[in-house]
Structure formats: C-alpha cells, structure tokens
Enzyme design. Sequence first.
Site, PDB file in Angstrom:
ATOM      1  N   HIS A   1      -8.291  17.008   8.289  1.00 29.37           N
ATOM      2  CA  HIS A   1      -7.468  16.116   8.819  1.00 29.37           C
ATOM      3  C   HIS A   1      -6.197  15.860   8.734  1.00 29.37           C
ATOM      4  O   HIS A   1      -5.055  15.845   9.209  1.00 29.37           O
ATOM      5  CB  HIS A   1      -8.135  14.300   8.877  1.00 29.37           C
TER       6      HIS A   1
ATOM      7  N   ASN B   1       4.973   6.839  -7.972  1.00 25.28           N
ATOM      8  CA  ASN B   1       4.386   5.891  -7.064  1.00 25.28           C
ATOM      9  C   ASN B   1       4.925   4.501  -7.350  1.00 25.28           C
ATOM     10  O   ASN B   1       5.254   3.932  -6.649  1.00 25.28           O
ATOM     11  CB  ASN B   1       2.799   5.905  -7.760  1.00 25.28           C
TER      12      ASN B   1
ATOM     13  N   LEU C   1       8.058   3.898  -8.336  1.00 23.87           N
ATOM     14  CA  LEU C   1       9.425   3.753  -7.812  1.00 23.87           C
ATOM     15  C   LEU C   1       9.331   3.762  -6.430  1.00 23.87           C
ATOM     16  O   LEU C   1      10.041   2.882  -5.771  1.00 23.87           O
ATOM     17  CB  LEU C   1      10.248   4.999  -8.154  1.00 23.87           C
TER      18      LEU C   1
ATOM     19  N   THR D   1      -3.616   2.258   0.468  1.00 25.67           N
ATOM     20  CA  THR D   1      -3.595   0.849   0.898  1.00 25.67           C
ATOM     21  C   THR D   1      -3.062   0.616   2.128  1.00 25.67           C
ATOM     22  O   THR D   1      -3.186  -0.024   2.726  1.00 25.67           O
ATOM     23  CB  THR D   1      -3.236   0.059  -0.337  1.00 25.67           C
TER      24      THR D   1
ATOM     25  N   GLY E   1      -1.609  11.217  -0.772  1.00 22.63           N
ATOM     26  CA  GLY E   1      -3.007  10.457  -0.849  1.00 22.63           C
ATOM     27  C   GLY E   1      -3.764  11.175  -1.785  1.00 22.63           C
ATOM     28  O   GLY E   1      -4.851  10.614  -2.171  1.00 22.63           O
TER      29      GLY E   1
END
Lengths: 222, 417
Positions: free
Chosen positions: B177, B293, B295, B342, B354
């Site tokens: 996906h 992440n 930053l 999230t 992800g």
Amino acid sequence: MAEHTVKAFDEDITRLRGLIAEMGGLAEVAIAESLDALLRGDEVLAEQVVLRDKRMDALEMEVDKLAVRIIALRAPMADDLREVIAALKIAGVLERIGDYSKNIAKRTGMIEGRARFEPLTLLPTMGEVASEMVHDVLTAYAARDPDLAREVIATDAKVDGFYNSIFRNLVSYMVENPSTISSAAQLLFVARNIERIGDHATNVAEMVHFAATGVYPPEGDR
Amino acid sequence: MGSSQTIPIAGISLAAVTFAALLLLGIDVVIALAVLTVWVGSLLVAAGRPPDPPKAKTRQRLTIESISDLIENSSIPLVITDRNTIALANNAARRMLGPHVIGQDTRVALRNPEAISLLGDNAQNEAIVRGLVRRGDIWQINRQTIDDRLAMLEFINQTAEADISRAHTDFVANASHELRTPLAAILGYVETLQEGDGSLDAPTARKFLGIIEREAQRLHALVSDLMSLSRVEAEKHDLPTTRIDLAALVERAARDAAGSNRIERLVLDIAAEPVVLGDVQQLEQVVRNLVDNALKYGAADAPVTVELNLAQGDLARIAVQDQGEGIAPEQIPHLTRRFYRTDPGRSRASGGTGLGLAIVKHIVERHRGRLDITSTLGKGTRVVVRLPLAEPEPEAAGSAPDTDQETPREPETEQLS
C-alpha cells in the site's frame, strides 16, 4: 480428594466431573460461535450452534442420571455429597448458558444492514469477557480452586458494566436512527443474554466455592 | 547362549524313566530304544530353536512409571490417558493444563468439543483446538494409541506460527500500500504531462515535475528504509562487535541529520565518552532517525536537545528531546510498529516513511539496548536509548574512558551555529 475404599465410586465421581467439563467446553464454544455467527451473519454457523445445544441437553440428562445413581447407590457423605450436589446444579446452569447462546445464534438472521451497524462492534468484547468467565470457572471447578472462583465472581461486575454501557449506547442509537430499531432491539436482547451468562457463570463459581470449601463465598465478593 | 541351558534336562530324564519302565515291563529293548531316541531327539530339535521373544513381557514393562521417566522432561506437553482418565502428564503438560488434571477425567483437561472428539472409541487422531488454555491460542493435539488402555496425547502450540504468518501478511499488505501511493501519484502526473502535448504552460509543468520528483524521493526513501529494516532483522541475533566511541558518532550523526538548514536548532549535550560494541552505520541511523523526527515533529523554531551520558554505571544513554505538541499516551505503545503514524497526512507531507522508529527499535534490540519514549502533550517528546557499555579492552583496562576514576568531561552545552 481422598481415595475411596470402593473404587467404583471414584470412577463415578471422575466420570461426573468429566461430563461437567464437557458441558462447560460446549458452553464456552457456543458463546464464542454464536456471537461470531451474529457478527458475520453466518447462518450456517448459527445453525450449528443450535444443533450442538442438543448435545448439551443430552449431557445434562446424563449428569442427572449419574448423580442420582451415585446418591442412591453410594450414599455419599460430606465433601463427596457436596461434589455430587454441586455437579447436579452446575449442569443445570451450564445448560442454561447453552440456551442463551442458542438464543443469540437464533437472532443472526434478524439483524439488517450488518456492515454499517455500529452497535454490533461492542458486543464481541462483552462476549469475550463472559466466555472467559465460563472458561475460568471451569478451570476453578477442575482444580477445585476457591480463589479462582472468587476472581470469576469479581469479573461479573465488568460484564454488568458492559451491559449498562451497551444498553445506553443502543438506546441513544435507536433514538437517532429509528429505522434500525428492530435490529437494535434484537441486540438489546443479545446483550441481555450475555449479561445473564455472566450471572450464571457467577452462580457456578459460587457452587465451585461451596463444593471446595463447604461455605458460600462471602457476600462482599458478589 | 550356552548349549547346557538349551538341553531340556527334565524332558530327557522323563524319557529315561519311561525307557527304564518299558524295559521293566519286558518290552523289547529295540522298541524301547527307538522310543527313547525319538523322544530325546524331538526334545533336542525343539530346544535348538531360540525361544519366542516374550512379547507379553515387554508390553508389561511399559508401565506408567517407565513412560513417566521417558516423557517427564520433554518440552512438548504430553499426557498419557488410561481409558478415560489422565494417568500421567509430564512437566510441560502440568504447567499448561494445571497439576490438578492427573487422575481426573480427560474431558476435565480438554473440555473443548473439538478436543473431546479425540477421545472415545472411534476417536480421531488429530485435532486443532482454539482457546484451550488462553483465549485465542491454537493447539494441535495428536493422539497415539499405546495399547488397548493407554494412549498418548501430544500438544503442539501453533499460536506463534499463526501470529507470525498474520504479521507477515499484514506487513506485505502495508508495504504494498505504501509503495503504491507514491507510484500512483507519479503515474498520474506523468500521464498528464504526456497528454498535455506542450499545451501545459511551463510553470505548471515544472510544478508537476516537482511533485513527481518528491514522490519518487519518497519511494526511494521507503525502499531504502525497507531494505535497512530487513537487513537489521536478518542480523537480529548476531551481536555487533565493533568498538565505537559514541560521543563522536552521536555528534556526527546528529549534525548530519540536521543538515545545514536546521543546524541552529540542534543543542548537543555530550557529557561522557562511552564506548559500546555496535555497528557504526546502524547506530548512526538510530541517531539520525531520532534527531530527524524531533526536528520534524517538534515546534518549528524550538531547539532539539541531544544528550549523551552514562546511566546506572554500565549503560550509555542517548536522549533526544524536542519541544512540540507531544504524543498522546495511548499512541506511544504503537509508535514502533511498522507504518504506524500518529498523523498520517503530516508524516507523508514531510516525507516520512512510517518505518523510522521501527528501524530504531530493531537496531536498539540488536544492540541489547532499551528504547523508551516519554511524552507530555503540549510540551514535547523525549526518546531515550540505553546501550550496554563495552567491556574495557584487556590491555587498555586502566584507561577505559567511561570508568568512575576518570574525570568525566565537563558537561558542556554547546549551542551550535
């Protein structure tokens, strides 16, 4: 439990416990499968649940016959008598649980628009808790474990909590979507049945406690 | 086998007595001798054959006790049933079913109707049972008949296998996906550019090309992340062996992740120079992912602090702290799941795959370390990685940089610019 001089008596008691365990296994599966059938609209599975309930009834009769025979022939005393009486009562309760599951299964065909029927999603968790209670109470019965029985009694509050919240949820859902009232009302009965299963599991737990210790669990636990 | 043992002395003496009796009765010596010869001869021929193996005896030797000795320590739960009751359960089975089952009716232990179909006279030999001990577990039960009374039930736990195959299917579905989404965008814009036949004005075409490039970059990042994830997973069980000076590595990787345009926001607080056993590229990736992440998801102008110090004496601790909106507590347990986001839209917009934290988790696990994420909504998130320190090298034992005797470097907070 101490061995008896008459070996046949031990065999009878063992057989009685085996029958109860088999009934319990059937009840556990019946709860899970009836909800599964309801959720997926699987009428074949629902049919199976209904058919399997016959086996439950037959087993209950077998337990009755055997228990009466034991009492008549062996005149059991003290913990043996408690054991036989408890088995007699537990068999009745388990048969009842089977009936509730059958009742749930019979409602499979009465729910419309299943795919977008939101209240349906709340029931499986409640069913899982109830079937876990049945599972645990049978383990407590097999192990003659009064502590586990008391834990089961405490779990019933959870099922009641579920019932209340599902009830409120369904009522408000019916108010908002009057077209689904007939399906939602069916689900109310299903929730009610699961709640009753929880109560019956509690009853069995009390009997297990009684058979193991000779006293009913203190009121505070219930 | 000695021949003396095979000579049937009793038989021969009986023959001899008969011979004597015949002689006494006055029967012809020749006939009496013939009788004796045939008698003794037949006895010897019969004795010459080895005796039949005493079948019944070996059967009897398979007692409950001897079976118990055989199976007690098997890691597979095994139960011996005697007719309808459980005669024996080995250690593993007692742990699984409870010690109370011995001596009880087999149905007490099995209960499940599928499992009960294994019992009885015309029993099947195999059943798959769900929820035998705990909810949702799957057991395969095999039944082997030992003799007309005893049978053995063998329990094989299939739960883990089912879980793994489900996780695998989920992963493949998710990955496809994720790969398809940027591809669809690329294909769509390429098609538009082709069909435009020059009728598209230059700024629009440039914009489209920009989108195509961005999506292709994302695809590229995704494929590299997938590759590093599978590499880390493949090496999961090999302990890394290179001795690494974490201080230098953390500084290098953090600066690298910040890049020239975000370097002002980076605050390095390196208070120790721990040495760990590790894999340079993988540990760099951990720091890069965490800093990136922080930053990315911290407030746009707030600083991101990277700390390196010692914890509990034998652990090196890397902490990355941002100031931002934080993460809701119920989401924290899922953060290291592959493809969990999230806020999917924001993550994709900023080029996230992800997979970052999933990779971090696997690398930290490979290094036998710990990953802790704490977050306060509205304040920020703190990610802490703890790694075990390397044993001091034998020849350099005195000069191990992270022991207490040595004065630790002054905690310095440098604002990079």
